[in-house]
Design a protein around this motif. Sequence first.
Motif, short mmCIF file in Angstrom:
data_model
loop_
_atom_site.label_atom_id
_atom_site.label_comp_id
_atom_site.label_asym_id
_atom_site.label_seq_id
_atom_site.Cartn_x
_atom_site.Cartn_y
_atom_site.Cartn_z
N UNK A 1 1.73 -0.56 28.77
CA UNK A 1 1.31 -1.96 28.89
C UNK A 1 2.10 -2.86 27.95
N UNK A 2 2.36 -2.38 26.74
CA UNK A 2 3.08 -3.20 25.76
C UNK A 2 4.27 -2.44 25.18
N UNK A 3 5.32 -3.20 24.90
CA UNK A 3 6.49 -2.67 24.18
C UNK A 3 6.24 -2.90 22.69
N UNK A 4 5.79 -1.89 22.03
CA UNK A 4 5.37 -1.97 20.63
C UNK A 4 6.26 -1.13 19.71
N UNK A 5 7.35 -0.61 20.25
CA UNK A 5 8.14 0.37 19.52
C UNK A 5 8.68 -0.16 18.20
N UNK A 6 9.18 -1.40 18.19
CA UNK A 6 9.79 -1.92 16.97
C UNK A 6 8.76 -2.12 15.87
N UNK A 7 7.56 -2.57 16.22
CA UNK A 7 6.53 -2.75 15.19
C UNK A 7 6.05 -1.42 14.63
N UNK A 8 5.90 -0.43 15.50
CA UNK A 8 5.51 0.90 15.04
C UNK A 8 6.59 1.48 14.13
N UNK A 9 7.83 1.43 14.60
CA UNK A 9 8.92 1.99 13.83
C UNK A 9 9.13 1.30 12.50
N UNK A 10 9.03 -0.03 12.49
CA UNK A 10 9.24 -0.77 11.25
C UNK A 10 8.17 -0.43 10.22
N UNK A 11 6.92 -0.31 10.66
CA UNK A 11 5.84 0.04 9.73
C UNK A 11 6.08 1.41 9.11
N UNK A 12 6.49 2.37 9.93
CA UNK A 12 6.76 3.71 9.40
C UNK A 12 7.96 3.70 8.47
N UNK A 13 9.01 2.99 8.87
CA UNK A 13 10.20 2.92 8.00
C UNK A 13 9.88 2.29 6.65
N UNK A 14 9.05 1.24 6.65
CA UNK A 14 8.67 0.59 5.39
C UNK A 14 7.98 1.58 4.45
N UNK A 15 7.11 2.41 5.00
CA UNK A 15 6.39 3.39 4.18
C UNK A 15 7.32 4.50 3.73
N UNK A 16 8.15 4.98 4.64
CA UNK A 16 9.11 6.02 4.26
C UNK A 16 10.01 5.55 3.12
N UNK B 1 -1.54 5.01 4.68
CA UNK B 1 -0.67 3.90 4.29
C UNK B 1 0.13 3.38 5.49
N UNK B 2 0.66 4.29 6.29
CA UNK B 2 1.41 3.89 7.48
C UNK B 2 0.51 3.18 8.48
N UNK B 3 -0.68 3.69 8.64
CA UNK B 3 -1.63 3.07 9.57
C UNK B 3 -1.98 1.66 9.11
N UNK B 4 -2.23 1.50 7.83
CA UNK B 4 -2.57 0.18 7.29
C UNK B 4 -1.40 -0.78 7.42
N UNK B 5 -0.20 -0.30 7.11
CA UNK B 5 0.98 -1.15 7.23
C UNK B 5 1.17 -1.61 8.66
#
Length: 222
Positions: free
Chosen positions: A12-27, A75-79
Amino acid sequence: MRAFIFDLDGTLVDSLEDIGQACNDVLASHGYPVHPLPAYRFYVGRGFHKLVNDALPEGEAAKLSSDQLTALIAEARARYGENMCVRTKPYAGITEALHQLADDGHALAVLSNKPDDLTVELVSRYFPDVPFALVRGGREGVPLKPEPDAPLDMLRHMDFLPERSFYVGDSNVDIFTARNAGMISIGVAWGFRGADELRAAQADHVIDTPVALARLAKGGII
């Protein structure tokens, strides 16, 4: 009438960039290497625990204590929860297709492995006028997809038989979910994984555009 249960991310939604950015920020904040955002298309789909495990360097998750890994996932979930609507958008034509299905009398629902509260929030934000009968994400005590527990429980609440119902998604997880629940699977080629994975998983139908959904509901040729 038929029931349509939809996956959310990549369907339904293209959310890949937001998911990836949040994980990258935490990593990055913990000194781990980050990934190109398109690489996350192979990490999403099985819940946040699996997402973080796969995003970590190979073997790193096994080196962390249970408390450390749990904290990193939280932390990743919250971000992500704080930044999940930055670049996310509905796929072209999907809102119109959902309204057409509803106007034709079909029951609509959403089932995601994304945490339940985030799933509900995203659907409310991007599809406020679509009359979904149920919207559910990953919930404590309920096995994630591809286990059939969640979709079968939703169908019972909606009073539909599995064999009269479609599960619509973009990955092999979604196709396996439909098969495990005795539902008809529809793979969407516009999502994160592409048509080849969907066909390899033996989807009942693979479609290229949202307008094909209404034709399938009527038993038409796609």
